[in-house]
Structure formats: C-alpha cells, structure tokens
Design a protein around this motif. Structure first.
Motif, PDB file in Angstrom:
ATOM      1  N   PRO A   8       1.340  -1.352   0.157  1.00 26.24           N
ATOM      2  CA  PRO A   8       0.227   0.121  -0.242  1.00 26.24           C
ATOM      3  C   PRO A   8       1.081   1.264  -0.048  1.00 26.24           C
ATOM      4  O   PRO A   8       1.621   1.860   0.388  1.00 26.24           O
ATOM      5  N   GLY A   9       0.284   2.142  -0.667  1.00 30.79           N
ATOM      6  CA  GLY A   9       1.084   3.428  -0.947  1.00 30.79           C
ATOM      7  C   GLY A   9       1.993   4.013   0.340  1.00 30.79           C
ATOM      8  O   GLY A   9       3.022   4.362   0.522  1.00 30.79           O
ATOM      9  N   ASN A  10       1.228   3.974   1.754  1.00 32.25           N
ATOM     10  CA  ASN A  10       2.006   5.600   2.536  1.00 32.25           C
ATOM     11  C   ASN A  10       2.274   4.091   3.710  1.00 32.25           C
ATOM     12  O   ASN A  10       3.374   3.680   3.746  1.00 32.25           O
ATOM     13  N   LEU A  11       2.835   2.411   2.985  1.00 37.34           N
ATOM     14  CA  LEU A  11       3.760   1.527   3.707  1.00 37.34           C
ATOM     15  C   LEU A  11       4.801   2.175   2.773  1.00 37.34           C
ATOM     16  O   LEU A  11       6.495   1.732   3.152  1.00 37.34           O
ATOM     17  N   ARG A  12       4.748   1.891   1.559  1.00 33.42           N
ATOM     18  CA  ARG A  12       5.976   2.203   0.455  1.00 33.42           C
ATOM     19  C   ARG A  12       6.337   3.761   1.347  1.00 33.42           C
ATOM     20  O   ARG A  12       7.737   3.964   1.442  1.00 33.42           O
ATOM     21  N   ALA A  13       5.883   4.619   2.117  1.00 35.47           N
ATOM     22  CA  ALA A  13       6.381   6.055   1.520  1.00 35.47           C
ATOM     23  C   ALA A  13       7.508   6.161   3.391  1.00 35.47           C
ATOM     24  O   ALA A  13       8.300   6.252   2.822  1.00 35.47           O
ATOM     25  N   LEU A  14       6.594   4.885   4.002  1.00 34.17           N
ATOM     26  CA  LEU A  14       7.171   5.212   5.484  1.00 34.17           C
ATOM     27  C   LEU A  14       8.611   4.636   5.287  1.00 34.17           C
ATOM     28  O   LEU A  14       9.949   4.683   5.345  1.00 34.17           O
ATOM     29  N   ILE A  15       8.595   2.733   3.978  1.00 34.93           N
ATOM     30  CA  ILE A  15       9.875   2.834   3.567  1.00 34.93           C
ATOM     31  C   ILE A  15      10.830   3.726   3.255  1.00 34.93           C
ATOM     32  O   ILE A  15      12.155   3.611   3.049  1.00 34.93           O
ATOM     33  N   ALA A  16      10.161   4.051   1.628  1.00 33.71           N
ATOM     34  CA  ALA A  16      11.569   4.726   1.348  1.00 33.71           C
ATOM     35  C   ALA A  16      12.040   5.943   2.219  1.00 33.71           C
ATOM     36  O   ALA A  16      12.725   6.361   1.706  1.00 33.71           O
ATOM     37  N   ASP A  17      11.156   6.588   3.537  1.00 35.55           N
ATOM     38  CA  ASP A  17      11.838   7.216   4.423  1.00 35.55           C
ATOM     39  C   ASP A  17      12.816   6.750   4.940  1.00 35.55           C
ATOM     40  O   ASP A  17      13.826   7.600   5.835  1.00 35.55           O
ATOM     41  N   GLY A  18      13.234   5.369   4.948  1.00 36.11           N
ATOM     42  CA  GLY A  18      13.903   4.473   5.973  1.00 36.11           C
ATOM     43  C   GLY A  18      13.655   4.194   7.659  1.00 36.11           C
ATOM     44  O   GLY A  18      13.826   4.397   7.684  1.00 36.11           O
ATOM     45  N   GLY A  19      12.047   3.718   7.038  1.00 33.48           N
ATOM     46  CA  GLY A  19      11.621   3.785   8.434  1.00 33.48           C
ATOM     47  C   GLY A  19      11.187   4.886   8.711  1.00 33.48           C
ATOM     48  O   GLY A  19      10.540   5.973   8.573  1.00 33.48           O
ATOM     49  N   LEU A  20      10.048   4.424   9.942  1.00 32.69           N
ATOM     50  CA  LEU A  20       9.228   5.689  10.878  1.00 32.69           C
ATOM     51  C   LEU A  20       9.852   6.589  11.788  1.00 32.69           C
ATOM     52  O   LEU A  20       9.503   7.316  11.702  1.00 32.69           O
ATOM     53  N   VAL A  21      11.353   6.161  12.617  1.00 29.10           N
ATOM     54  CA  VAL A  21      12.215   7.107  12.993  1.00 29.10           C
ATOM     55  C   VAL A  21      12.048   8.520  12.167  1.00 29.10           C
ATOM     56  O   VAL A  21      11.727   9.594  12.223  1.00 29.10           O
ATOM     57  N   ALA A  22      12.519   7.790  10.408  1.00 33.17           N
ATOM     58  CA  ALA A  22      13.044   8.922   9.870  1.00 33.17           C
ATOM     59  C   ALA A  22      12.194   9.860   9.457  1.00 33.17           C
ATOM     60  O   ALA A  22      11.962  10.878   9.050  1.00 33.17           O
ATOM     61  N   HIS A  23      11.042   9.042   8.914  1.00 33.08           N
ATOM     62  CA  HIS A  23       8.893   9.407   8.796  1.00 33.08           C
ATOM     63  C   HIS A  23       9.151  10.553   9.951  1.00 33.08           C
ATOM     64  O   HIS A  23       8.611  11.770   9.318  1.00 33.08           O
ATOM     65  N   LEU A  24       8.740  10.448  11.235  1.00 34.54           N
ATOM     66  CA  LEU A  24       8.355  11.187  11.857  1.00 34.54           C
ATOM     67  C   LEU A  24       9.016  12.543  12.185  1.00 34.54           C
ATOM     68  O   LEU A  24       8.863  13.265  12.351  1.00 34.54           O
ATOM     69  N   LYS A  25      10.919  12.241  11.967  1.00 30.35           N
ATOM     70  CA  LYS A  25      11.614  13.454  12.005  1.00 30.35           C
ATOM     71  C   LYS A  25      10.881  14.322  10.595  1.00 30.35           C
ATOM     72  O   LYS A  25      11.311  15.661  11.304  1.00 30.35           O
ATOM     73  N   LYS A  26      11.203  13.747   9.920  1.00 35.40           N
ATOM     74  CA  LYS A  26      10.418  14.384   8.568  1.00 35.40           C
ATOM     75  C   LYS A  26       9.625  15.155   9.050  1.00 35.40           C
ATOM     76  O   LYS A  26       8.818  16.453   8.677  1.00 35.40           O
ATOM     77  N   ARG A  27       8.800  14.495   9.279  1.00 35.35           N
ATOM     78  CA  ARG A  27       6.965  15.385  10.250  1.00 35.35           C
ATOM     79  C   ARG A  27       7.148  16.418  11.035  1.00 35.35           C
ATOM     80  O   ARG A  27       6.491  17.491  11.126  1.00 35.35           O
ATOM     81  N   PHE A  28       7.791  16.058  11.864  1.00 36.59           N
ATOM     82  CA  PHE A  28       8.556  17.429  13.110  1.00 36.59           C
ATOM     83  C   PHE A  28       9.203  18.857  12.781  1.00 36.59           C
ATOM     84  O   PHE A  28       8.739  19.507  12.882  1.00 36.59           O
ATOM     85  N   ALA A  29       9.887  18.147  11.829  1.00 33.50           N
ATOM     86  CA  ALA A  29      11.020  19.174  10.957  1.00 33.50           C
ATOM     87  C   ALA A  29      10.032  19.721  10.161  1.00 33.50           C
ATOM     88  O   ALA A  29       9.607  21.202  10.364  1.00 33.50           O
ATOM     89  N   ARG A  30       9.320  19.520   9.414  1.00 36.28           N
ATOM     90  CA  ARG A  30       7.936  19.978   8.489  1.00 36.28           C
ATOM     91  C   ARG A  30       6.609  21.030  10.123  1.00 36.28           C
ATOM     92  O   ARG A  30       6.646  22.279   9.793  1.00 36.28           O
ATOM     93  N   GLU A  31       6.269  20.624  11.064  1.00 41.07           N
ATOM     94  CA  GLU A  31       5.612  21.146  11.793  1.00 41.07           C
ATOM     95  C   GLU A  31       6.276  22.032  12.714  1.00 41.07           C
ATOM     96  O   GLU A  31       5.606  23.054  12.590  1.00 41.07           O
ATOM     97  N   THR A  32       7.156  21.929  12.410  1.00 40.39           N
ATOM     98  CA  THR A  32       8.457  23.562  13.461  1.00 40.39           C
ATOM     99  C   THR A  32       8.671  24.079  12.753  1.00 40.39           C
ATOM    100  O   THR A  32       8.889  24.702  12.775  1.00 40.39           O
ATOM    101  N   GLY A  33       9.227  23.651  11.730  1.00 35.70           N
ATOM    102  CA  GLY A  33       9.748  23.870  10.312  1.00 35.70           C
ATOM    103  C   GLY A  33       8.130  25.295   9.967  1.00 35.70           C
ATOM    104  O   GLY A  33       9.032  26.643   9.615  1.00 35.70           O
ATOM    105  N   GLY A  34       6.670  24.646   9.504  1.00 36.13           N
ATOM    106  CA  GLY A  34       5.922  25.558   9.533  1.00 36.13           C
ATOM    107  C   GLY A  34       5.067  26.298  10.076  1.00 36.13           C
ATOM    108  O   GLY A  34       4.378  27.009   9.606  1.00 36.13           O
ATOM    109  N   SER A  35       5.327  26.976  11.376  1.00 32.23           N
ATOM    110  CA  SER A  35       5.084  27.159  11.756  1.00 32.23           C
ATOM    111  C   SER A  35       5.740  28.823  12.425  1.00 32.23           C
ATOM    112  O   SER A  35       6.818  29.229  11.827  1.00 32.23           O
TER     113      SER A  35
END
Ligand code: SF4
Lengths: 165, 423
Positions: free
Chosen positions: A138-165
């Motif tokens: 499924p696409g969302n799981l491919r995205a997780l793997i492409a990011d290098g796993g959950l930790v890398a994926h969350l890092k990206k997300r937190f960076a986006r959230e702090t960066g976007g404020s």
C-alpha cells in the motif's frame, strides 16, 4: 537491487531470528546467531543485498523487533514470503525493511541470483528466465519504507511541523 | 452500516462514525503499556533522536516483569534504567508486582471500549475486557509515545463460538490449545478474533484473559470478548470505571469473515508437543512422556484462577520422585490471595519451588533456564525451540491442571484422573 536468495520454509519464528538466549546482549550478538537453528551458515555467508524467500507465517512469535533489525543490519534487502505474522510485518515496515507477500513463489531455489523491483513489485530470476509478481505494498507503507522507516518518517514530520510554524 | 465490536472501537479511536475492514486509518490510543524489555531501554533512544517527550504521561503505564528479579548483571542494569525512566517521566509504574498483562487490568487501567497498544506480543490479553488491545514493537511504540497515534488496517472479524459447558478438568487453556491445533498459528491471519458463546460467558475474567492472551498464538491482532456483567463487576472491583459498555458488541448483522462453532462439552484436556502450540492433541492421545520439570508460570498460566485450579489437583499429594515443580505466580496480588487461601501452602507442601512473580522461565531472560535435554510440561503460551532454555530442551504445553497432574504422575497425565478423589 540484485542479491542472492536464501530460501526458508514455513513458520520461521522470532526465536530463530533473534534467539532468546542472546537477547540480553546487543544487536551484534543477535545478528551473529540469526537463523542459526535452521541455517547455521546464514550469518557468516549473508551479503548486503541478499533476499530472504520464505513460506507461510514468517516472523511469528514475540514482538521483539530485533528479529527484523538483525535481518536489516545483516544487509537483507527484502523478505518475500507467502504470508507474514502481523507484528513482524509492522516492525519490518517501521524499520524500513521491505516485506512483500506473493501469491506463488514456485520455482525459486536457494542460492539463485535475483533482482527485486519494489516499485513494480516483481522478483526476477534471470538464470531461470522467471519473473514473479509480488503483491504491491500500500502507498502509505511504501512511503514509510522510502523514508527509511518510522523514525526517519517522524523526523521529517516534526521538522515540517516546527518549520511551518 | 452494521459494525463488529472491533470496527466500533477503531472507528471511535479514529474519530469516525464507521470504518470498513481493509482500510488503513490513523487512530488515537487511549493507553500505551510498556515493559522493562521493550520499554525505556529501547524507546528512549528513539524519543531522544526525535527530540520529543511523551504525548501524555497519564496514558502510559510501565511494568517491570521480563528481567525481574534482575539476577543477571545485564538484567539488573536494565531494571535500574527502567526505574530511572519511570521517575523522570512520571508515568504509572508497577515494579516487580507481576506480569504486565495481568497487572494492567488488576490495577484498573483497562476499561471496555478502549483502544490500547502494548509493547508485547501477548497484548491481545486486554481483549478480554472488551478493549481493542494489540502488541507492537519498540520503534512503533516510540512513535506512539511521541504522537499518541498509530496506523491500523481495520481487521475482519473471525467469530469463534463455544457452546455448551466445559467439563470438570478442562480449562480455557485447553480451548486455546485445541484452537491452535485446529486453526493453526496463522489461523487468525492478523485479523480480530472474537470469542462468544455460553461456554465463554460462563468463564471468570482470568480464564477469559487466557483466551484473549493466546489469540497471539492464533496469529490474530487481538482476541476480543464483548463486555458483560462479569466484565463490568471485575473492572469496578479493580478500581476502574466500566463506563457505558452495553453497546460494545458486534451488531447481529455485522459481516464476519469466518464463524467457527465448537461444543465445549466434548473438549478433553489438551497438550501441545514440542515445538509449537499447534501440535495440540487430547491428553488421552499423547504418547507416554516422562517429564523432568513441571512449570506453572506466565501471564497465560499462573494467574490466581490457574493457581487455584492446579492446587485443587495437588492438594495432599506429592510430586513424583525426580520431578521439579516450579511455580511463578503471575502477580503479587494473585500470589497474596492464593497464599491467604492456602493455595501457596499446597504448592509448598507438595515440594514445589516458588519463583518470583515475573516472566521467569517463560521469557528465558534470567538465570533460570531449562538445561540441555530437559523435558518440561508448561502452563505457558508457547513452546518454540530454545525459548525457555537450551535448544535441546523439549517443552510441552498444557493447562495448569494438567501440569499439576503430570507433576504428581511423573509423566504427562490426564487431570481428570485426579478430580474429586482424595489422595
Ligand atoms: S509471562 Fe511469558 S508470555 Fe507472558 S509476558 Fe512474560 S514472557 Fe511474555
């Protein structure tokens, strides 16, 4: 990616992947004994890019994610199986280890050289003139793997959230 | 759209009216349970790397059990780290009070309808309380602790119905071994199992927990039992609030992917041969097997109800020569209650070794492990090669009653031979 196939049977459990008696030690100790009960030569002969092909219910047993981590750290490019135990499946995705199911794995032999195409979800065995269709992730799981796993994926997300404020 | 119990709980956690099996949704967790093995030592480095704290310390429960009593250097170090983390983060912490799956409901943390994750594969145990609880690995747990969220593929429901009444000498454990034999260890296909029927309704909460616990051995994501008066009374007694539980059941016309029916009255005590719970057979068909160690332990097989059932067989009897009986009660409270009722005295009188209330030999993490070549009959959930000790050890699984009967006989024995007759 191209690698050599290690062919395993049904019901490879987490005690075979990450033996309980080495759980007190670190991941290196677990890696050194990974799968030794069924393939004593595994840890010493596996090379980065190699692919595990197995039967039903791969990864059954405990939730210890060292089972997936040991495979990833040993350089396994992907695990392809008829079916996976749910927790192992989740752990592997979250660690960025591709895990794919396939309706049939007939014709695959231990030691074959194979080429895996994650986007097309195919496994080609040039020496046998065989290309197996795998079930696409499924696409969302491919995205997780492409990011290098959950930790890398969350890092990206937190960076986006702090960066976007 | 009619919904199963699993769908109802997940829909609520995902902030939706309804959900469809197969869709992947993001849900908010009501509670996250972690233990000393998969907990702080593995999640903290990831939380540090992410640079975040806990999403809500009030929704995190930490329990030490796998490395208790800390009888190895590494185990002691892990317990120290666990204690420091608990203090620093201010989460609820139950230290050395028993096995996580038993302590969590015992302390009123679980309520019907909750959506809960646990950092352990037997987390489906919470399903006995009508909570959607399932096990996840440490990385995924770190993600939950950081965000309070998790992805979940909405499961299909496999209904497992047991009608009739269990015979004397037959326990929930026997139901589960029979199911493992019949459906296989992937029979649950990582979907939701729901247990129902008169035989299930007649069970007390700890017996129901055994059913949900071993949904893990069926390969299900969870093992639900719709809450009833028994559930509500138990939750209230544990200091929890059962809340509005009446609607927490599958709608009569909800779609089921499978519906299995079994008759409890015809079920015999079961044993499972090494090295898989799926190698189940009626004890009457087991080959003559001498045992060295009888183990009554684990979240699966050493709760108060399990201890009581085993003691009923053992009372005024002695262990067979050469057989060791080791008893590791699943929680301190269950052990205290058993002691107050003379149950622990029965074990001691029979010559049993009492081990700390912890995972013990079941996890195989401590100093106590099965020696090479040993044959063990165990009330635990799984008998994979090498799990409880040396790979040459042979572990059979059975109910606590069958383990007790076999400890007296010195070989795998039918507990019904010891029922209702004084020694
Ligand atoms: S007692 Fe055994 S099955 Fe239960 S949580 Fe501990 S190790 Fe797991």
């Amino acid at each position: 990616m191209t690698g050599r196939i290690f062919l395993l049977g049904d019901d490879i459990d987490t005690d075979q992947l990450a033996p309980g008696q080495y759980m007190r030690g670190g991941i290196e100790a677990i890696m050194a004994h990974c799968l030794e009960a069924v393939r004593p030569d595994f840890a010493s002969s596996v090379r980065p890019g190699d692919i595990l092909v197995a039967g039903r219910n791969f990864g059954l047993g405990s939730s210890r994610e060292q089972a997936a981590e040991a495979l990833k750290r040993l350089g396994i490019a992907a695990v392809i199986a008829r079916s996976f135990a749910g927790i192992f499946y989740r752990n592997a995705i979250n660690l960025g280890l591709p895990v794919l199911t396939a309706p049939s794995l007939d014709g695959v032999q231990d030691g074959d050289m194979a080429e895996l195409d994650l986007d097309a979800a195919t496994l080609s065995l040039p020496e046998r003139g065989l290309t197996l269709q795998l079930d696409p992730l499924p696409g969302n799981l491919r995205a997780l793997i492409a990011d290098g796993g959950l930790v890398a994926h969350l890092k990206k997300r937190f960076a986006r959230e702090t960066g976007g404020s | 759209m009619p919904q199963t119990l699993a769908q109802k709980i997940i829909a609520r956690a995902a902030g939706r009216e309804t959900v469809r099996p197969g869709e992947v949704v993001t849900a908010r967790v009501d509670l996250a349970m972690i233990h000393d093995s998969g907990g702080p030592r593995r999640v903290e480095p990831i939380l540090r790397e992410l640079g975040v704290g806990l999403f809500d310390p009030a929704k995190v429960v930490l329990i030490s059990d796998h490395f208790v009593p800390g009888d190895t250097e590494e185990g002691a170090r892990i317990l120290a780290l666990t204690r420091d983390w608990a203090r620093e983060k201010g989460v609820a912490f139950h230290d050395g009070e028993g096995i996580c799956h038993v302590v969590l409901p015992e302390r009123g943390h679980l309520r019907p309808g909750m959506f809960v994750v646990g950092g352990d594969s037997h987390s489906p145990t919470g399903g006995a309380f009508g909570a959607y609880m399932f096990g996840i690995g440490a990385t995924e747990m770190a993600g939950v602790l950081a965000t309070g969220e998790i992805w979940i593929r909405v499961p299909e429901t496999i209904l497992i119905e047991w009608t009739g009444t269990l015979s004397p000498g037959v326990m929930a454990k026997d139901i589960m071994l029979a199911l493992c034999g019949r459906l296989g260890m992937d029979g649950g296909r990582y979907q939701a199992v729901e247990y129902t029927g008169s035989a299930i309704a007649a069970l007390d909460m700890q017996e129901r927990m055994t059913l949900s616990n071993m949904a893990a051995e069926l390969g299900a994501q969870t093992g639900l039992i719709a809450p009833d008066e028994v559930t509500a009374a138990h939750v209230t007694a544990a200091g929890g609030d059962p809340g509005d539980w009446q609607g927490l059941r599958s709608d009569p016309d909800a779609t089921l992917v499978e519906h299995h029916r079994f008759d409890a009255a015809t079920l015999a005590p079961q044993v499972a041969a090494p090295h898989s719970p799926a190698n189940a057979m009626p004890v009457t068909e087991a080959p003559e097997t001498a045992i060295d160690i009888a183990y009554i332990g684990a979240c699966t097989g050493a709760k108060y109800t399990d201890l009581k059932a085993a003691a009923d067989i053992l009372r005024e009897r002695k262990l067979a020569p050469g057989v060791t009986l080791a008893v590791a009660p699943a929680s301190r409270r269950d052990q205290d209650r058993a002691a107050a009722e003379g149950i622990m005295g029965v074990f001691e009188g029979a010559g049993a070794r009492i081990l700390p209330t912890a995972c013990g030999i079941c996890a195989g993490y401590g100093a106590d492990r099965l020696a090479p070549g040993t044959t063990c009959l165990s009330s635990t959930a799984r008998n994979f090669r090498g799990r409880m000790g040396d790979p040459s050890a042979r572990v059979w699984l059975a109910s606590p009653m069958t383990v007790a009967a076999s400890a007296i006989a010195g070989r795998i024995a039918d507990p019904r031979e010891f029922l209702g007759q004084a020694a």
